[in-house]
Design a protein around this motif. Structure first.
Motif, PDB file in Angstrom:
ATOM      1  N   THR A   1      10.154 -15.844 -26.386  1.00 16.75           N
ATOM      2  CA  THR A   1      10.079 -15.540 -25.081  1.00 16.75           C
ATOM      3  C   THR A   1      11.282 -15.601 -24.252  1.00 16.75           C
ATOM      4  O   THR A   1      11.891 -15.022 -23.458  1.00 16.75           O
ATOM      5  CB  THR A   1       9.035 -16.438 -24.287  1.00 16.75           C
ATOM      6  OG1 THR A   1       7.771 -16.413 -24.886  1.00 16.75           O
ATOM      7  CG2 THR A   1       8.788 -16.026 -22.932  1.00 16.75           C
ATOM      8  N   GLY A   2      12.120 -17.010 -24.704  1.00 20.51           N
ATOM      9  CA  GLY A   2      13.532 -17.252 -24.023  1.00 20.51           C
ATOM     10  C   GLY A   2      14.257 -16.124 -24.732  1.00 20.51           C
ATOM     11  O   GLY A   2      15.252 -15.765 -23.729  1.00 20.51           O
ATOM     12  N   ALA A   3      14.587 -15.830 -25.797  1.00 20.01           N
ATOM     13  CA  ALA A   3      15.362 -14.678 -26.166  1.00 20.01           C
ATOM     14  C   ALA A   3      15.005 -13.392 -25.619  1.00 20.01           C
ATOM     15  O   ALA A   3      15.831 -12.849 -25.001  1.00 20.01           O
ATOM     16  CB  ALA A   3      15.125 -14.829 -27.810  1.00 20.01           C
ATOM     17  N   GLY A   4      13.704 -13.098 -25.359  1.00 21.46           N
ATOM     18  CA  GLY A   4      13.313 -12.021 -24.746  1.00 21.46           C
ATOM     19  C   GLY A   4      13.958 -11.926 -23.249  1.00 21.46           C
ATOM     20  O   GLY A   4      14.182 -11.342 -22.650  1.00 21.46           O
ATOM     21  N   ALA A   5      13.585 -13.356 -22.594  1.00 22.94           N
ATOM     22  CA  ALA A   5      14.294 -13.453 -21.107  1.00 22.94           C
ATOM     23  C   ALA A   5      15.582 -13.125 -21.103  1.00 22.94           C
ATOM     24  O   ALA A   5      16.168 -12.436 -20.088  1.00 22.94           O
ATOM     25  CB  ALA A   5      13.781 -14.825 -20.386  1.00 22.94           C
ATOM     26  N   ALA A   6      16.380 -13.586 -22.088  1.00 22.91           N
ATOM     27  CA  ALA A   6      17.887 -13.676 -21.992  1.00 22.91           C
ATOM     28  C   ALA A   6      18.271 -12.126 -22.119  1.00 22.91           C
ATOM     29  O   ALA A   6      18.956 -11.782 -21.370  1.00 22.91           O
ATOM     30  CB  ALA A   6      18.433 -14.218 -23.129  1.00 22.91           C
TER      31      ALA A   6
END
Length: 588
Positions: free
Chosen positions: A33-38
């Motif tokens: 999720t964090g990688a996707g948000a970045a």
């Protein structure tokens, strides 16, 4: 240009994050999720930073069932919107975003009761297929093939031809349907590296230890500690997005006492079994009293899981117990004639699902908690996103960035990630033809070609370049022959590996594919990695000792019956890079 994340780019990213310009968006957490948000924020044109206190995907996002699926079981809970959303995301991943990493996977649903069970199961699978077709209508610019084949029915004879190791006395027929599988850790890595290619600043082993607020109480950034060096950086950001999964509440505690999202950790365990121990040409989807059980074929082995039990131990080290192993084997052997035993197990892993906790969660089992995600404001300037599942990471990331920006800015800079292929996805067909042509010259067979394409996609050309510079890299690792020596070099030079465990756990997957968890391959891996990382003998020794201690703790834990006993054994192994205790100190 191939995006390379390295020791040097990591250090440069931390320096750049803390410059006077500041960030538009700081993402905390380097799971899917964090990688996707970045990636979402970076492709909107926002100056973006992402920090992760461990390695990329080191938590839940490397310990999943490794499935991209709509969630057939959620139809039974009438979660139609959730299933529809997930099926659309499955189609995007298969066709556009990561076709090299995400592959269609047929599953067989064995039927025990004639007529009645087939009827209601067919209706459920038929609805699943219809929702998939509706959600994956080809849009302008899309590749064909986003969908998967529809259900097909088999009698007892046909089911046994597809899966000879099904117990005939437990079978009246079966329904075949499709979902997809994925290398979860490599999906996260692809998201991060793609975000970097669009200007994102990314750093692992970088822990948020304080949250910065201005005089009005608005969050304006974070203090980030480099766990490799001990240095601290003040990172100013207009918006902070907390994507820390099962660590959500711990991160929120830096901002406020109470409030925010509450997350329930649920443990899921998987076993790895040699390919020749189960005779079958599809996966299996099995409903149990407690949850569902998947038997999933991979290139050289089977994965069987999962469990769904509350976890109250250390979030960093969930562990498989003897009771977990016995449960999975017992459930699998109810339908398999293979009669699997503990001697068949090549490896195991345990992961924690971050499930949103409703007010009445204490009265429920973790299996009944909804998988839908939620975004909430923790404090002005900071939001948290939690819940969801691997398949819907992109939607979670989009919603989190939209919420952080607010309606006006979100409309001005809308998400475009449904159109953004990850590194390795562009030119995949041409790369496959190129690799098939050159592979014989290196002594690689079709199995090796499939392995490389499914891991690196069109980046195989970069691997060939490394081999041209050093022909010895074309050879398999002696004690882990499923992998080439060049994959170790690529893991360091392009994929940001900082430690031995980064390579063996999240880049090459040797940790759960080998009976000794890759220990016998350590010397050869180090011989390739050390010159690239510049380690001295003391550093090499520390890395090996830490890896050995970790394996000893896992093995000891697997012999224990309860979580508490297993945790006691696992925690005897000290982490090479400890995580700092959090302090709720708010500075202007």
């Amino acid at each position: 240009m191939i995006p390379a994340t390295t020791q040097q780019s990591r250090a440069a990213a931390l320096e750049a994050m803390s410059d006077e310009e500041g960030l538009d968006v700081l993402v905390i957490g380097g799971g899917v999720t964090g990688a996707g948000a970045a990636l979402d924020a970076a492709t909107r044109g926002l100056r973006t930073g992402i920090v992760e206190m461990q390695d990329w995907a080191s938590g839940t996002s490397s310990r999943s069932s490794k499935l991209i699926h709509g969630g057939m079981r959620y139809l039974y809970n009438l979660d139609f919107a959730l299933v529809q959303e997930a099926l659309r995301e499955r189609g995007l991943l298969l066709s556009t975003i990561a076709p090299h990493l995400v592959k269609p996977q047929p599953f067989l649903w064995p039927l025990k009761v004639p007529v009645v069970e087939r009827t209601y199961s067919a209706l459920g699978v038929g609805l699943y297929d219809a929702m998939s077709a509706l959600g994956n209508l080809t849009l302008p610019g899309d590749k064909e093939g986003a969908g998967v084949p529809p259900q097909k029915h088999y009698g007892k004879k046909g089911a046994l031809e597809l899966f000879p190791d099904l117990r005939s006395d437990q079978l009246t027929g079966a329904i075949r349907f499709y979902d997809a599988r994925v290398d979860d850790a490599r999906l996260v890595l692809g998201l991060v590296r793609t975000a970097v290619s669009y200007g994102a600043l990314a750093a692992t082993r970088a822990q948020v230890t304080e949250i910065l607020k201005d005089r009005t109480g608005r969050v304006v950034g974070a203090q980030v500690t480099d766990l490799e060096t001990g240095s601290t950086y003040e990172v100013r950001a207009k918006h902070v997005i907390n994507c820390t999964g099962v660590w959500t509440e711990e991160t929120e505690s830096l901002v406020t006492e109470g409030g925010g999202l509450e997350v329930l950790a649920s443990k899921g365990v998987h076993l790895v079994i040699p390919k020749d121990r189960i005779k079958g040409s599809t996966g299996l989807f099995l409903r149990t009293e407690k949850s569902v059980l998947f038997v999933i074929p991979w290139q050289h082995y089977w994965v069987i899981g999962t469990t769904d039990t509350p976890w109250e131990g250390p979030l960093r080290h969930p562990i498989t117990t003897r009771a977990d192993i016995d449960y999975v084997l017992e459930e699998a052997n109810k339908v398999l004639a293979s009669d699997l035993t503990t001697d068949d197990i090549m490896g195991t892993w345990a992961g924690l699902r971050p499930l949103l906790q409703p007010a009445s969660a204490k009265e429920q089992s973790s299996a009944k908690v909804s998988r839908e995600h939620t975004v909430a404001e923790v404090a002005p300037g900071m939001v948290s996103v939690a819940g969801g599942k691997l398949t819907t990471y992109r939607v979670m990331a989009r919603d989190a960035v939209d919420f952080a920006l607010g309606p006006s800015m979100a409309r001005r800079w809308p998400s475009i990630t449904e159109r953004i292929p990850l590194v390795g996805a562009v030119g995949l067909e041409a790369a496959g033809r190129y690799l098939a042509r050159v592979a014989p010259g290196y002594g690689w067979d079709a199995d090796r070609v499939e392995h490389l394409l499914s891991r690196y996609g069109s980046e195989v050309g970069t691997l060939i370049d490394l081999i041209e510079a050093d022909p010895t890299l074309a050879q398999p690792l002696t004690r882990a022959p499923a992998y080439l020596r060049v994959e170790v070099a690529f893991a360091v030079q392009y994929e940001g590996s900082l430690h031995l465990e980064d390579i063996l756990l999240h880049r090459l997957r040797i940790d759960h594919e080998a009976r000794d968890r890759g220990l016998s391959a350590v010397d050869e891996v180090l011989a390739i990695a050390v010159p690239l990382l510049g380690w001295d003998e003391d550093r090499q020794r520390a890395e090996v000792e830490a890896y050995r201690a970790r394996l000893a703790g896992i093995r000891a834990g697997e012999a224990e019956a309860t979580d508490a006993e297993a945790i006691a054994e696992r925690t005897k192994a000290e982490d090479l890079i400890p995580i700092r205790p959090l302090r709720a100190v708010h500075r202007t």
